[in-house]
Write an enzyme that holds these catalytic residues in place. Structure first.
Site, PDB file in Angstrom:
ATOM      1  N   CYS A 119      26.228 -30.237  38.851  1.00 53.22           N
ATOM      2  CA  CYS A 119      27.382 -30.117  40.343  1.00 53.22           C
ATOM      3  C   CYS A 119      27.971 -30.787  41.051  1.00 53.22           C
ATOM      4  O   CYS A 119      29.230 -31.345  42.255  1.00 53.22           O
ATOM      5  CB  CYS A 119      26.385 -29.358  41.851  1.00 53.22           C
ATOM      6  N   HIS A 253      27.588 -31.327  49.450  1.00 58.15           N
ATOM      7  CA  HIS A 253      27.966 -30.293  48.505  1.00 58.15           C
ATOM      8  C   HIS A 253      27.676 -29.051  49.095  1.00 58.15           C
ATOM      9  O   HIS A 253      26.850 -28.826  50.138  1.00 58.15           O
ATOM     10  CB  HIS A 253      26.927 -30.297  47.457  1.00 58.15           C
ATOM     11  N   ASN A 283      29.282 -21.946  45.909  1.00 60.03           N
ATOM     12  CA  ASN A 283      28.469 -22.576  45.229  1.00 60.03           C
ATOM     13  C   ASN A 283      29.803 -22.541  44.438  1.00 60.03           C
ATOM     14  O   ASN A 283      29.732 -22.200  42.824  1.00 60.03           O
ATOM     15  CB  ASN A 283      27.476 -23.167  44.791  1.00 60.03           C
TER      16      ASN A 283
END
Ligand code: ACO
Length: 340
Positions: A119, A253, A283
């Protein structure tokens, strides 16, 4: 690694994003696995996510984002000389998705490659593109971050299925009179690799019992995430001789609203500076930060003069922060029905 930006000044001149059309609600997932809308909202803050159509791969969701970013920047595709696609779900292992994007947009001769940092991929890619433009090696760089994680999820595993979504974002980096990027902090802790991995996805054969799906130790990743979001942000603020009060827009994030809340409390950010859209997208891995930037552009928080702190974290375990002075106006971005 940590450092203030050096070399010629570089900034972001264009931003684009894209999410697939299909919205999958928590209730829909509750029809597939033993979960509930209430559990998912309470533990993650997620209400819904986007899921790619069967025929949609990473290059397909990258293209609209890339085209939009180029249009905003006023940059012709043929003038782009560097394309980095940060993803863990490329169309295939090779050729790189970046080369497919280059071909589709018409960026003939641009250097094009994929980057894998979980990520955190978008943050690593930003740092690389910045370095190449700052050094004078590249002049117009396109960075795409995104993932089609729905393709590598176990749709019978409630502990991972509810967390992720598909999406992509893109930015254009160019030299500029006014410096945009001020500094970066990037790192990795390979010992944490087994906490979040994709068995059977490369040359290492999966061992007995490992299924070919994203595999995660949620509690350990949660602990890592809460620690690293704050510590990475603190490190880059200190390196740039800035404080939380100087930052106008905080883009963490988008993994879980509880992780974001923890970092926000620890760092002391007022709510109005924090960008949150995990409720609508889940996500999206490397798509998370550019999608959140697009959110802040759409609601008017991201404007010329804004000082922006971004921090990503993910598989590796990796992390990365950057501080950038937003220098160019960005209009609302189109995302195929997304509400940003
Ligand atoms: N629905 C209902 N119950 C569930 C679900 C679900 N979807 N998932 C797990 N549970 C159950 C568990 O089985 C457990 O039951 P038990 O007590 O009977 O054993 C219970 O809920 C509590 O489980 P925990 O794991 O303790 O729940 P927690 O509050 O830690 O939340 C979560 C789990 C949401 C996964 C959290 O740990 C988390 O967000 N971790 C970080 C994940 C993350 O950010 N990953 C991405 C990193 S970035 C990248 O690179 C991809």
């Amino acid at each position: 690694m940590i450092g203030r930006a050096t070399g010629r000044p570089v900034t972001i001149t264009g931003l684009g994003c894209y999410v697939p059309e299909r919205v999958v609600t928590n209730d829909e997932l509750a029809g597939l696995v033993d979960t509930s809308d209430a559990w998912i909202r309470e533990r993650t803050g997620i209400r819904e996510r986007r899921v790619a159509a069967e025929a949609e791969a990473m290059s397909d969701i990258s293209l609209p984002a890339a085209r939009q970013a180029l249009e905003q920047a006023g940059v012709r595709a043929e003038d782009v000389d560097l394309i980095i696609v940060a993803t863990v779900t490329p169309d295939m292992a090779f050729p790189a998705t970046a080369t497919l994007v280059a071909d589709q947009i018409g960026a003939a001769d641009a250097a094009a490659y994929d980057l894998s940092a979980g990520c955190t991929g978008f943050m690593y890619a930003l740092a690389q593109a910045h370095a190449m433009v700052a050094a004078g090696l590249a002049h117009k760089a396109l960075v795409v971050g995104g993932d089609v994680l729905s393709r590598i999820l176990d749709w019978t595993d409630r502990s991972t299925l509810v967390l992720f979504g598909d999406g992509a974002g893109a930015v254009v980096l160019e030299p500029s009179a006014e410096a945009g990027f001020l500094g970066f902090e990037l790192g990795a802790d390979g010992a944490g690799g087994p906490e979040l991995f994709f068995p059977g996805s490369g040359s290492r054969l999966s061992t007995d019992g490992q299924k070919h799906f994203l595999t995660m130790n949620g509690r350990e990743v949660f602990k890592f995430a809460t620690r690293i979001l704050a510590s990475s942000a603190e490190a880059i603020l200190e390196a740039c001789e800035l404080t939380v009060d100087d930052i106008d827009v905080y883009v963490p994030h988008q993994a879980n609203v509880r992780i974001i809340d923890h970092a926000v409390r620890k760092l002391g950010f007022p709510e109005e500076k924090v960008v949150v859209n995990v409720d609508r997208y889940g996500n999206t891995s490397s798509g998370s930060i550019p999608l959140a930037l697009a959110e802040a552009a759409a609601d008017g928080r991201l404007k010329p003069g804004s000082l922006v702190l971004m921090t990503g974290m993910g598989a590796g375990l990796t992390w990365g922060s950057a501080i950038i002075r937003w220098t160019h106006p960005v209009g609302a971005t189109q995302t195929n029905g997304a509400s940003t």
